[in-house]
Design an enzyme around this catalytic site. Structure first.
Site, PDB file in Angstrom:
ATOM      1  CG  ASP A   1      -2.049   0.973   1.137  1.00  0.00           C
ATOM      2  OD1 ASP A   1      -3.218   0.534   1.059  1.00  0.00           O
ATOM      3  OD2 ASP A   1      -1.788   2.202   1.134  1.00  0.00           O
TER       4      ASP A   1
ATOM      5  CG  ASN B   1     -11.840  -0.235   4.112  1.00  0.00           C
ATOM      6  OD1 ASN B   1     -12.185  -0.645   5.217  1.00  0.00           O
ATOM      7  ND2 ASN B   1     -10.659   0.333   3.909  1.00  0.00           N
TER       8      ASN B   1
ATOM      9  CD  GLN C   1     -14.761  -0.147  -2.522  1.00  0.00           C
ATOM     10  OE1 GLN C   1     -15.898  -0.398  -2.118  1.00  0.00           O
ATOM     11  NE2 GLN C   1     -14.229  -0.729  -3.583  1.00  0.00           N
TER      12      GLN C   1
ATOM     13  CB  VAL D   1      -9.264   2.104  -4.981  1.00  0.00           C
ATOM     14  CG1 VAL D   1      -8.959   1.587  -6.393  1.00  0.00           C
ATOM     15  CG2 VAL D   1      -8.216   3.146  -4.562  1.00  0.00           C
TER      16      VAL D   1
ATOM     17  CG  HIS E   1      -8.782  -2.695  -2.332  1.00  0.00           C
ATOM     18  ND1 HIS E   1      -9.758  -2.031  -3.041  1.00  0.00           N
ATOM     19  CD2 HIS E   1      -8.573  -1.964  -1.212  1.00  0.00           C
ATOM     20  CE1 HIS E   1     -10.111  -0.944  -2.392  1.00  0.00           C
ATOM     21  NE2 HIS E   1      -9.418  -0.869  -1.271  1.00  0.00           N
TER      22      HIS E   1
ATOM     23  CG  HIS F   1      -6.732  -2.701   3.131  1.00  0.00           C
ATOM     24  ND1 HIS F   1      -5.960  -1.575   2.929  1.00  0.00           N
ATOM     25  CD2 HIS F   1      -7.942  -2.426   2.598  1.00  0.00           C
ATOM     26  CE1 HIS F   1      -6.677  -0.666   2.305  1.00  0.00           C
ATOM     27  NE2 HIS F   1      -7.897  -1.147   2.090  1.00  0.00           N
TER      28      HIS F   1
HETATM   29  P1  DGP Z   1      -9.551   1.685   0.448  1.00  0.00           P
HETATM   30  O1  DGP Z   1      -9.643   2.935   1.263  1.00  0.00           O
HETATM   31  O2  DGP Z   1      -9.986   0.443   1.214  1.00  0.00           O
HETATM   32  O3  DGP Z   1     -10.254   1.839  -0.883  1.00  0.00           O
HETATM   33  O4  DGP Z   1      -8.005   1.477   0.166  1.00  0.00           O
HETATM   34  C1  DGP Z   1      -7.333   1.942  -0.956  1.00  0.00           C
HETATM   35  C2  DGP Z   1      -5.873   1.850  -0.640  1.00  0.00           C
HETATM   36  O5  DGP Z   1      -5.152   1.971  -1.851  1.00  0.00           O
HETATM   37  C3  DGP Z   1      -5.337   2.954   0.287  1.00  0.00           C
HETATM   38  O6  DGP Z   1      -4.874   2.359   1.496  1.00  0.00           O
HETATM   39  C4  DGP Z   1      -4.196   3.581  -0.483  1.00  0.00           C
HETATM   40  C5  DGP Z   1      -3.937   2.608  -1.600  1.00  0.00           C
HETATM   41  N1  DGP Z   1      -3.536   3.220  -2.841  1.00  0.00           N
HETATM   42  C6  DGP Z   1      -4.195   4.190  -3.525  1.00  0.00           C
HETATM   43  N2  DGP Z   1      -3.538   4.511  -4.649  1.00  0.00           N
HETATM   44  C7  DGP Z   1      -2.444   3.703  -4.684  1.00  0.00           C
HETATM   45  C8  DGP Z   1      -1.376   3.551  -5.616  1.00  0.00           C
HETATM   46  O7  DGP Z   1      -1.295   4.216  -6.652  1.00  0.00           O
HETATM   47  N3  DGP Z   1      -0.421   2.634  -5.317  1.00  0.00           N
HETATM   48  C9  DGP Z   1      -0.486   1.866  -4.179  1.00  0.00           C
HETATM   49  N4  DGP Z   1       0.497   0.996  -3.977  1.00  0.00           N
HETATM   50  N5  DGP Z   1      -1.479   1.974  -3.292  1.00  0.00           N
HETATM   51  C10 DGP Z   1      -2.453   2.886  -3.550  1.00  0.00           C
END
Ligand code: DGP
Length: 115
Positions: A31, A88, A95, A97, A101, A103
């Site tokens: 992350d 999430n 959430q 994205v 996914h 975590h």
């Molecule tokens: P959520 O809030 O559950 O949708 O988590 C999305 C997660 O994705 C958040 O913890 C940050 C991560 N994230 C967002 N953009 C990027 C990215 O470009 N690269 C990586 N490695 N993680 C990302």
């Protein structure tokens, strides 16, 4: 055509990520904003927006994602001390994205209830 999510762009190799596991069904990478010493995202390569969009066709895929989580927990020495798996979902779930996914968080004691 709807815009690709950031995770789809990572799957397609358009954005780099610190990938720790890759197979025909899923990808796991660190992350970008870690909330624990180990914070890995496990995502299906299939575009599924959230838990809400899962169907019976995805039953084996979800099982596969969980087995990859078990494998990663072992690889990163989280199994003995424990860890948390978080998915999430939607606005209230936090959430951000819209690509399913999981975590995988570990390396410190977690709090309960979650915020
Ligand atoms: P959520 O809030 O559950 O949708 O988590 C999305 C997660 O994705 C958040 O913890 C940050 C991560 N994230 C967002 N953009 C990027 C990215 O470009 N690269 C990586 N490695 N993680 C990302």
């Amino acid at each position: 055509m709807p815009e690709k999510t950031i995770f789809k762009r990572i799957i397609d190799g358009e954005i780099s990520a610190d990938v720790v596991y890759d197979d025909e069904l899923c990808l796991a990478f660190r992350d970008i904003n870690p909330q624990a010493p180990t914070h890995i995202l496990v995502i299906p390569k299939k575009e599924i927006a959230s838990v809400n969009e899962l169907t019976a066709h995805d039953q084996a895929l979800v099982g596969h994602l969980y087995l990859v989580i078990v494998r990663l927990a072992d690889t990163y020495d989280l199994a003995a001390t424990g860890y948390r798996v978080v998915v999430n979902t939607g606005t209230h779930g936090g959430q951000t994205v819209d690509h399913l996914h999981f975590h995988l968080l570990g390396g410190r004691a977690m709090q309960w209830p979650p915020g």
